[in-house]
Design a protein around this motif. Structure first.
Motif, mmCIF file in Angstrom:
data_model
loop_
_atom_site.group_PDB
_atom_site.id
_atom_site.type_symbol
_atom_site.label_atom_id
_atom_site.label_comp_id
_atom_site.label_asym_id
_atom_site.label_seq_id
_atom_site.Cartn_x
_atom_site.Cartn_y
_atom_site.Cartn_z
ATOM 1 N N THR A 145 0.809 -1.210 0.148
ATOM 2 C CA THR A 145 -0.067 -0.036 -0.051
ATOM 3 C C THR A 145 0.922 1.274 -0.147
ATOM 4 O O THR A 145 1.815 1.297 0.854
ATOM 5 N N SER A 161 -9.178 5.298 0.499
ATOM 6 C CA SER A 161 -8.543 4.214 -0.118
ATOM 7 C C SER A 161 -8.690 4.215 -1.466
ATOM 8 O O SER A 161 -10.026 3.810 -1.677
ATOM 9 N N ILE A 171 -3.560 5.149 -0.409
ATOM 10 C CA ILE A 171 -4.031 5.636 0.933
ATOM 11 C C ILE A 171 -4.162 7.311 0.313
ATOM 12 O O ILE A 171 -2.879 7.637 0.451
#
Length: 325
Positions: free
Chosen positions: A46, A123, A142
């Motif tokens: 991420t 997100s 994010i």
């Protein structure tokens, strides 16, 4: 017999060497496998992006086409919070775009959002597929949105008692995001602030005010800071001790000023009335004396002049009676 035994003796080291190398080869392949898995995990981890409110942000995708590739061979989805489709391109066709401020780069599949709003935070996931194949990759980004707070403003409230050196200080900042906190130093000593926080229902922007009490016994410095996300906005302010009590005295209340003004005006009006009465009585005495000394009118006298004296005498007589009453 001796020859055979010698051959056997010669072959033994070779076999032992092969057996010795087998465990090393196993560990090498195992290491390569672990490195490959680690590389895949690292490639799809991420990512985090930060954007300022009102500006443009670009979110990277996990796949980039080659120069000879045709964009219509791909299906690309950008989703927000798993369920909301931000933008979608399917084999040359654009699907309805809920956010009209977003666009897609057809080479890198990066997502761009203009005029970023607080509500854009969340997100985002990029999913790429190719014609006739399974999913090529997916990646999550994010997005955090910030709005800069105003320069802290300081206001002081001095005590009504000039003997006290305590002052109440408020430090305020407006129009920022995300939720902030107030910190600061008073003569290099950390300050504990009592804070109040409000949020605008429409823009979600925060306003914050911190209050603290200080004993200003000498000239001192105060630093107030507002911290939000990984940013800080601050200012330094001098606090000066008053030289004497006069600086703490407040202006006289407004009702006392009004009473004093009315008194002065009343005295002025009374003086004017007395002067008017004085000059009026002097004029009337002169008219009365002139009237009493005048003989009976003859035919040759000016009747108009006599009538005027008579009228003035009657007016002064009425004025005297009214004054005596």
């Amino acid at each position: 017999m001796e020859c055979k035994s010698s051959k056997r003796m010669l072959r033994m080291p070779k076999a032992e060497g092969m057996l010795a190398r087998t465990p090393s080869k196993k560990w090498v392949w195992l290491g390569l496998f672990v490195f490959h898995q680690f590389s895949l995990g690292f490639a799809h981890k991420t990512q985090v992006a930060i954007a300022k409110m009102g500006e443009e942000v670009t979110l990277p995708c996990c796949y980039e086409t080659r120069s000879e590739d045709i964009p219509s061979n791909y299906r690309v989805y950008w989703q927000k919070n798993v369920t909301e489709v931000v933008i979608a391109y399917s084999f040359g066709n654009w699907l309805p775009n809920p956010i009209n401020r977003s666009s897609l780069n057809q080479r890198t599949f990066a997502l761009s959002i203009t005029q970023v709003e607080i509500s854009d935070a969340g997100s985002y996931t990029c999913i790429v597929q190719r014609v006739g194949s399974v999913k090529l990759c997916d990646q999550t980004v994010i997005l955090s949105v910030i709005a800069d707070f105003s320069q802290p403003a300081i206001s002081l409230k001095k005590p009504s008692d000039c003997e006290s050196s305590e002052v109440v200080v408020s430090c305020s900042s407006y129009g920022g995001f995300p939720k902030p906190k107030v910190s600061g130093f008073f003569n290099n000593v950390s300050v504990d602030w009592n804070t109040s926080l409000t949020s605008d229902a429409k823009t979600s922007l925060y306003n914050i005010t911190g209050m603290a009490r200080f004993n200003v016994t000498e000239n001192m410095n105060l630093m107030c800071s507002v911290e939000y996300s990984d940013r800080t906005v601050s200012g330094e302010y001098p606090l000066t001790k008053p030289d004497n009590c006069e600086s703490f005295k407040e202006d006289p209340p407004s009702h006392e000023v009004i009473i004093a003004s009315i008194t002065v005006l009343s005295i002025f009006l009374v003086a004017i009335i007395l002067l008017v009465r004085y000059f009026r009585c002097s004029a009337c005495e002169r008219v009365r004396s002139s009237y009493n000394g005048t003989s009976q009118p003859t035919a040759t006298e000016d009747e108009t002049k006599l009538g005027t004296k008579t009228t003035m005498f009657q007016f002064c007589t009425m004025t005297s009676e009214t004054s005596s009453f």
